[in-house]
Every structure is written in C-alpha cells, then in structure tokens.
Design a protein around this motif. Sequence first.
Motif, PDB file in Angstrom:
ATOM      1  N   GLY A 189      44.203  41.068  64.373  1.00  0.00           N
ATOM      2  CA  GLY A 189      44.629  41.799  63.193  1.00  0.00           C
ATOM      3  C   GLY A 189      43.489  42.307  62.329  1.00  0.00           C
ATOM      4  N   ALA A 190      43.827  42.565  61.069  1.00  0.00           N
ATOM      5  CA  ALA A 190      42.861  43.098  60.113  1.00  0.00           C
ATOM      6  C   ALA A 190      43.166  42.524  58.742  1.00  0.00           C
ATOM      7  N   ALA A 191      42.219  42.707  57.824  1.00  0.00           N
ATOM      8  CA  ALA A 191      42.365  42.170  56.471  1.00  0.00           C
ATOM      9  C   ALA A 191      42.105  43.274  55.456  1.00  0.00           C
ATOM     10  N   PRO A 192      42.610  43.124  54.234  1.00  0.00           N
ATOM     11  CA  PRO A 192      42.366  44.153  53.214  1.00  0.00           C
ATOM     12  C   PRO A 192      40.876  44.360  52.960  1.00  0.00           C
ATOM     13  N   ARG A 193      40.485  45.599  52.868  1.00  0.00           N
ATOM     14  CA  ARG A 193      39.089  45.936  52.580  1.00  0.00           C
ATOM     15  C   ARG A 193      38.836  45.784  51.079  1.00  0.00           C
ATOM     16  N   THR A 194      37.726  45.166  50.755  1.00  0.00           N
ATOM     17  CA  THR A 194      37.306  45.054  49.355  1.00  0.00           C
ATOM     18  C   THR A 194      35.877  45.566  49.228  1.00  0.00           C
ATOM     19  N   LEU A 195      35.436  45.747  48.004  1.00  0.00           N
ATOM     20  CA  LEU A 195      34.094  46.241  47.732  1.00  0.00           C
ATOM     21  C   LEU A 195      33.395  45.306  46.754  1.00  0.00           C
ATOM     22  N   PRO A 196      32.062  45.236  46.804  1.00  0.00           N
ATOM     23  CA  PRO A 196      31.339  44.400  45.836  1.00  0.00           C
ATOM     24  C   PRO A 196      31.615  44.801  44.391  1.00  0.00           C
ATOM     25  N   SER A 197      31.944  46.067  44.175  1.00  0.00           N
ATOM     26  CA  SER A 197      32.223  46.548  42.818  1.00  0.00           C
ATOM     27  C   SER A 197      33.680  46.360  42.414  1.00  0.00           C
ATOM     28  N   ALA A 198      34.497  45.858  43.337  1.00  0.00           N
ATOM     29  CA  ALA A 198      35.924  45.639  43.039  1.00  0.00           C
ATOM     30  C   ALA A 198      36.369  44.388  43.791  1.00  0.00           C
ATOM     31  N   VAL A 199      36.054  43.242  43.221  1.00  0.00           N
ATOM     32  CA  VAL A 199      36.318  41.965  43.874  1.00  0.00           C
ATOM     33  C   VAL A 199      37.629  41.385  43.353  1.00  0.00           C
ATOM     34  N   PRO A 200      38.605  41.141  44.222  1.00  0.00           N
ATOM     35  CA  PRO A 200      39.874  40.574  43.763  1.00  0.00           C
ATOM     36  C   PRO A 200      39.702  39.142  43.257  1.00  0.00           C
ATOM     37  N   ASP A 201      40.456  38.793  42.203  1.00  0.00           N
ATOM     38  CA  ASP A 201      40.430  37.427  41.691  1.00  0.00           C
ATOM     39  C   ASP A 201      41.747  36.695  41.955  1.00  0.00           C
ATOM     40  N   GLY A 202      42.710  37.387  42.569  1.00  0.00           N
ATOM     41  CA  GLY A 202      43.987  36.763  42.894  1.00  0.00           C
ATOM     42  C   GLY A 202      44.915  36.602  41.722  1.00  0.00           C
ATOM     43  N   GLU A 203      44.496  37.017  40.541  1.00  0.00           N
ATOM     44  CA  GLU A 203      45.323  36.886  39.348  1.00  0.00           C
ATOM     45  C   GLU A 203      45.687  38.235  38.749  1.00  0.00           C
ATOM     46  N   ARG A 204      44.692  39.058  38.481  1.00  0.00           N
ATOM     47  CA  ARG A 204      44.946  40.374  37.901  1.00  0.00           C
ATOM     48  C   ARG A 204      44.324  41.510  38.705  1.00  0.00           C
ATOM     49  N   ILE A 205      43.321  41.203  39.487  1.00  0.00           N
ATOM     50  CA  ILE A 205      42.774  42.166  40.456  1.00  0.00           C
ATOM     51  C   ILE A 205      43.183  41.659  41.821  1.00  0.00           C
ATOM     52  N   LEU A 206      44.031  42.421  42.493  1.00  0.00           N
ATOM     53  CA  LEU A 206      44.742  41.887  43.653  1.00  0.00           C
ATOM     54  C   LEU A 206      44.621  42.783  44.871  1.00  0.00           C
ATOM     55  N   THR A 207      44.557  42.170  46.051  1.00  0.00           N
ATOM     56  CA  THR A 207      44.826  42.917  47.278  1.00  0.00           C
ATOM     57  C   THR A 207      46.339  42.945  47.475  1.00  0.00           C
ATOM     58  N   TRP A 208      46.786  43.731  48.459  1.00  0.00           N
ATOM     59  CA  TRP A 208      48.236  43.808  48.682  1.00  0.00           C
ATOM     60  C   TRP A 208      48.804  42.515  49.250  1.00  0.00           C
ATOM     61  N   GLU A 209      47.944  41.617  49.727  1.00  0.00           N
ATOM     62  CA  GLU A 209      48.428  40.331  50.220  1.00  0.00           C
ATOM     63  C   GLU A 209      48.628  39.314  49.093  1.00  0.00           C
ATOM     64  N   GLN A 210      48.074  39.606  47.907  1.00  0.00           N
ATOM     65  CA  GLN A 210      48.097  38.635  46.815  1.00  0.00           C
ATOM     66  C   GLN A 210      49.173  38.908  45.770  1.00  0.00           C
TER      67      GLN A 210
END
Length: 471
Positions: free
Chosen positions: A157-178
Amino acid sequence: MSSAQTTPPSRVVIIGGGPGGYESALVAAQLGAEVTVVDSDGLGGSAVLTDCVPSKTLIATAELMTDMSEAAELGIESRDHQGDPTTQVHVDLGKVNARVKRLATEQSADIARRLEREKVRVVVGRGRLDGPGTVVADLADGGTETLAADAVLVATGAAPRTLPSAVPDGERILTWEQVYDLTDVPTELIVVGSGVTGAEFASAYLALGIPVTLVSSRDRVLPGEDAEAAQVLEDVLKRRGMNVLSQSRMASVTRDGDVVTVTLADGREVQGSHCILALGSIPNTAGIGLEDAGVITDDGGFIKVDRVSRTSARGVYAAGDCTGVLMLASVAAMQGRIAMWHFLGDAVAPLDLKRVSSNVFTAPEIATVGWSQRAIDAGEIQAETVMLPLRGNPRAKMQGVHDGFVKLFCRPGTGIVVGGVVVGPRASELIHPVSLAVAESLTADQLAQAFTVYPSMSGSIAEAARRLHRV
C-alpha cells in the motif's frame, strides 16, 4: 510397485492484507495453493480501516445532510417542538466517527473470517523480502519467522504524503487517516489539496455544516478529472458556500493553540480551527528488501509491474497502491487476482486500464470509465461525443436534481462506446451500464436499445446513446 507421487501445493506468501493482498489470497487458495498473508496494519488495509470504507461512511452521512438541506424544494419542512419552522440540523461528529470506525472494524473482521474459512494463514507482523523466494516476518509479539515461497506478492500500500513545512499533529493538523478521531466539530476547516481526496473531504464536511476553505495549487478542483465535470462540482461547491482558493500553493501549515494557519506561497494566510492535508501518497516500499531481491522501483519508490503484476524479480509480483497504477481499491484487487491467476496457470487477461470505472464521492458524484475527453481532444483517439444535462431528465426533476450530466464517447463508423462520464447523485451506480458497454465493446445503438425504467436517471444514458445513432 512405486506409489504415485503427488505434487506439493505451490507456496504463496503475500506481504500486506489490503485489497491487493486478501483478494489475491482468496484466488490462490481457490486454486489450491498454500497461502500465507503477512499483515501488520489489520486485514483490509488502509482501504478498509483508514481510507475507502471510513471516508465513504462519512460521506454517506454527508449525503443525507445534503438531501435534507434541499428537502424544502420537494415540499418537506422541518419544525421545532413548538411547531415553528426550523432548518437547524446538527451533526454529532463523535457519533459519526464512532460509527465510521465500528463499520471499518467489522469489515476487517469479515475479511479475517473469510480468509480463515479458505484456510489462508495470517501472520501478524511486518514482512520483508530476503531474496526473491523468502519472506521474513518481524512478528508483532516479538521474534521473526522465515517463510519460503514459490511466489511472493507485495501489496504494502501507500501512506499520506506530508511535508516538513506541514507536519500533522493528529489533533488540528490532520492527514485523511486521522480525521476519524475528531469528536468536536471544526469551526473553520481548511483542506489543502484539490485532488480526489481533498475534494471528497471538502465536499463532505461542507455538507455537514462546517465552513470549508479549499486550497488548490491548480486552476480548478480535480485537475485530473473531466474538465466539464470538475467545473460542475466547483460551481456547486461555491454555490453552497465553500471558499475555493485556486492557483494558491501551500507553503506551510502551523498551529498556535486552537488556531491553524496555512501560509500560501504568495504570502497570504488562511486561518481555521483545523486543517486536512491531502497532498497525495507515498508507497510503503522502503526497508522491505526490494532492492536486494532485484525488484525495481521508480524515482517515487513505486514498484514497477507489467500488466500481469510481475515485477523485475522472478517469482515476485506486486499489486495495489505500492505500484502507483491507478490507486483504487478495485484496481488493487484486480492486480492481485491477475497475479495469482498468472502464477498458478489459470486463464488470465492482462490488466486493461481502459475498462476501469472510477468515482469521486463528492456531491454531486463524478464517475468515469474508458477513454477521456482530454485524450480525445489531444487526438489520442477519434471519438464522437454527446453530453446530456440531467436537468432535462424527468426523474431528476422529481428529485430536485439540477446539476450534472451524462457524457458518452463512441468511435466514428463502428459506433462502439469507448468511454463516458456521469455527474450527479449516485453516479457511481449510473456508470455501470457504460462500463459494461466499454468492457464488451457494445455500440451506442446496442446501449440505446436496452430497456430502461421510466422515469429513471439511467434513461439519460439511453437517450445519450440514441443521440449518437448515425443512419
């Protein structure tokens, strides 16, 4: 007298339990192989646990909210307990997400039971290749197990792409899995990315009554889809109140307390309570022994496969999002099945991407199959086109449907249907007759002469086909 010797069953080891993995396991078991699935994330993979099943369950709630918001046109009014008119319908996001996760877990359990019935062994751990004919499983409860294989299928499979300038915190900045851990309704949601994933979540949360800003680096939403279909969707989203920022590239996403700030490349800032990052996917192919086994990947880390799912290493196949071939659950499943049919000597037809139907689960939905308008305009194929707006369809009028269309493409001369687009409610269901026509090389006349129910949305497909008739 010598006793008759029996050939031992082929040993198949599958790394990954998503659609490409568990569907290939079922085919291999059906054909008499000894099958082991090494899975670390839960059977069903991201498609069942964090992506397709959860997102479409969320969207099902959003669809109901959309229907309710448009009910007044059909003569339905809601009133409060005192009998006064009210349009206040609220979503309990905690309950919605609890249902989402429950259904995903139940679907995963269904898959586990099916594999057990078919005598497929499931090893809970992280699998990696140790040469082309051996898989080493790092077990979840400690230790390792080495599995010899006549054939290996990689379906990681694959995982959501993130960037160093946009790091998810799982609370308010989220990937679609969170997003399914949210219990509080966002007061202002920013979605970064206007591809399929971004558009689906933006459309869903807008329908749930949440103010949404969609940040798109391109000049329109869904840049990879049919341009006329994407324009219909963008017009609808804007009409319903979405703030669509086109040609606006995200530079960074930061959080300060309860406020999330998306800074754009031109210096503008957009603030909200939550942000969903929909920046594409990266394959889960690092650190699983591909290079040592002779499996070639492209610059993005996706495994290179041919049309029967073979990699560059003998006896090693791959399926699903780790290959980057049309990242759809249906394609992953078919790649896995094809791999096992090929390896075990059953009848097999190579993967034909021109027969794949796909759907964007926005409101309205956008479904496509076969050749695209873009390919026709570029001269890759000659085709005649007809587009029929749904607003002229009797059933659409009854249901208050104003947006959407049916578009068909057929070859000049032969009249064979080579593609189509449907935009509207339940387009994912309406595309099926067009998919059958494309798969079986039916002509527009044959499609037109099949009976449809009156009144029905599918009547527009038959009508579009009739308009392609040539004497």
